[in-house]
Design an enzyme around this catalytic site. Structure first.
Site, PDB file in Angstrom:
ATOM      1  CG  HIS A  31      13.722 -17.022  13.130  1.00 38.16           C
ATOM      2  ND1 HIS A  31      14.153 -17.674  12.504  1.00 38.16           N
ATOM      3  CD2 HIS A  31      14.679 -16.665  14.023  1.00 38.16           C
ATOM      4  CE1 HIS A  31      15.238 -18.158  12.922  1.00 38.16           C
ATOM      5  NE2 HIS A  31      15.721 -17.501  13.959  1.00 38.16           N
ATOM      6  CB  SER A  89      -9.939   0.158  -2.255  1.00 40.79           C
ATOM      7  OG  SER A  89     -10.922  -0.731  -2.472  1.00 40.79           O
ATOM      8  CE  LYS A  91      -7.827  -2.229   1.212  1.00 39.52           C
ATOM      9  NZ  LYS A  91      -6.538  -3.078   1.524  1.00 39.52           N
ATOM     10  CD  GLU A 144       0.314  -3.599  -2.209  1.00 36.74           C
ATOM     11  OE1 GLU A 144       0.019  -4.387  -2.075  1.00 36.74           O
ATOM     12  OE2 GLU A 144       0.072  -2.378  -2.442  1.00 36.74           O
TER      13      GLU A 144
END
Ligand code: ARG
Length: 466
Positions: free
Chosen positions: A155, A276, A282, A289
């Site tokens: 979970h 970024s 970043k 992704e």
């Protein structure tokens, strides 16, 4: 010259003419088409349909087309309906009328079925090599991680500590299964449709087994109706790959999550990250992704392929032309995914200290504590209840079970003694999962040895297909 114009009095609608062409995408099959055409030409010569001179000139022509096909501009052809038409046109341009004899006793229906099988087979061999490299990386990194521990989650809540190696081998299991599914698909697809004709079987007595052997197939297909319209191999292939893509999306998700500042278990390799344009600080896990995102496309293509074949009457229908692009898209997408994932997994760094710290807190020893009580005769349900109360006490007093004074422990569980504490250490908790398939270090060592053996077997198989 068109392949079928004789019966027609009117020209095709120009828009329809352009729209129905598959050459823009099936030119990927040119190598397969040339190989299959060579096998067919030799069978025609053996059947006495081509003279030796005609055969020689056809084979030389096919070879020349193969050389030309290496130059993309030479594949420019706005008239070719499909790769089969393209090869016929080029052949006639190169060797003259004899080129038109090549289509004796065959149909594009069997050709596309053959080309696509060869393409899928080649893609499987490619993907298997990539998966082999990825598995090698996973197993090697698992070996190197020794007895380093990390939390496991259910979970997505901290559950029990496991070895980092155990976690890596969980992914290895998925990829071993994927590799097995591809191997299985390869076995079933490796039959040669040549000689099936348009639908009912060739009208010439072609030596099917020789054609089949020349193309590296195990045998000829058994039924011409089935062979010319069967795309099961393509479906199995994209379905196996959609599962592979799903596995990669899970691995990617964990890499993304574990690279967050909050987890900090892994450090993203710069070579597989991007920045970024707006936020200077970043470092984003774009590679992971994109891998997670590509799974959507692959699962979608597998759906579209199944939907195309669903409800098709026997045998060939032009709908089947629509089965090509999903196959290409899935094969090419997954070749990229496997390569990027393998590169990422060999470059990503693990922060063992952070993992260790996370594995040592958060009550991940609570189940082991309950088992300690159970081993002293407390029925497990009661032991669970008592340790649950102890955990609650710790939460209120901002400490871990190991920090709890014995008299407090005993207030919930009078059965406990000093030994309680030796069952709570990370090593003890890891070691008590000492069942086959569990995370105890001795079991993980055994699992690693077995993974090595399976990897060697996989590489042996790859060698046989090289
Ligand atoms: N381009 C076609 C395909 O991919 C080749 C087979 C065409 N056959 C036919 N009977 N029109 O399916």
């Amino acid at each position: 010259m068109k392949m079928w114009a004789g019966r027609f009095r009117q020209a095709l609608d120009p828009q329809f003419e352009r729209w129905q062409r598959s050459f823009p995408f099936d030119q990927r099959l040119i190598g397969e088409e040339l190989a299959a055409s060579g096998a067919h030409a030799r069978a025609l010569a053996s059947a006495g349909v081509l003279s030796q001179a005609e055969l020689d000139s056809i084979l030389r022509g096919l070879e020349e087309i193969g050389r030309q096909a290496a130059t993309p501009e030479l594949l420019q052809d706005d008239e070719a309906e499909d790769v089969h038409h393209f090869v016929e046109k080029r052949l006639v341009a190169l060797i003259g009328e004899a080129g038109y004899k090549l289509h004796s006793g065959r149909s594009r229906n069997e050709q596309i079925a053959t080309d696509l099988r060869l393409y899928v087979r080649g893609s499987i061999d490619n993907l298997q090599r990539g998966l082999g490299e990825l598995l090698e990386t996973l197993v090697a990194r698992a070996e190197k991680s020794g007895v380093a521990a990390m939390p496991s989650y259910t979970h997505l809540q901290p559950a029990e500590p496991v070895l980092v190696a155990h976690w890596l081998l969980a992914y290895a299991e998925m990829f071993f299964r994927d590799s097995g599914r591809l191997a299985d698909c390869r076995k079933r697809l490796n039959q040669c449709p040549l000689g099936s004709g348009a639908v009912a079987g060739a009208t010439l007595l072609l030596d099917r087994s020789t054609m089949s052997a020349e193309l590296g197939f195990d045998q000829s297909t058994a039924n011409s109706l089935d062979a010319t319209s069967d795309r099961d191999f393509a479906l199995e292939f994209v379905q196996a790959l959609s599962l592979l893509a799903i596995h990669f999306s899970r691995l990617a998700e964990e890499m993304i999550l574990f690279s967050t500042r909050e987890f900090g278990f892994v450090r993203l390799p710069e070579a597989f990250s991007t920045g970024s344009s707006a936020m200077p600080q970043k470092q984003n896990p774009d590679s992971m992704e994109l891998i997670r995102g590509k799974a959507a496309r692959v699962v979608g293509e597998a759906m579209s392929l199944g939907a195309t074949v669903k409800g098709l009457p026997l045998a060939y229908n032009k709908d089947l032309q629509e089965t090509q692009e999903p196959v290409f898209s899935v094969a090419e997408t997954m070749q990229g995914v496997v390569a990027i994932a393998a590169g990422f997994m060999s470059a990503v760094e693990f922060d063992y200290d952070r993992m260790h710290a996370a594995a040592s807190s958060g009550f991940m020893n609570a189940m082991a504590a309950a088992h300690y009580l159970a081993a002293r005769g407390v029925p497990f349900r009661h032991a669970h209840e008592k340790i649950g109360q102890a955990v609650q006490w710790c939460i209120e007093n901002h400490c871990e079970l190991a920090d709890m004074p014995l008299d407090e422990v005993r207030s919930f569980a009078p059965e406990a003694d000093q030994e309680f504490y030796s069952h709570l250490t990370l090593d003890a908790v890891l070691g008590c999962h000492n069942v086959e398939g569990g995370t105890a270090p001795v079991r993980v060592r055994q699992a690693l040895a077995e993974a090595r053996e399976r990897l060697a077997a996989l590489k042996g198989e790859q060698h046989a297909h090289a």
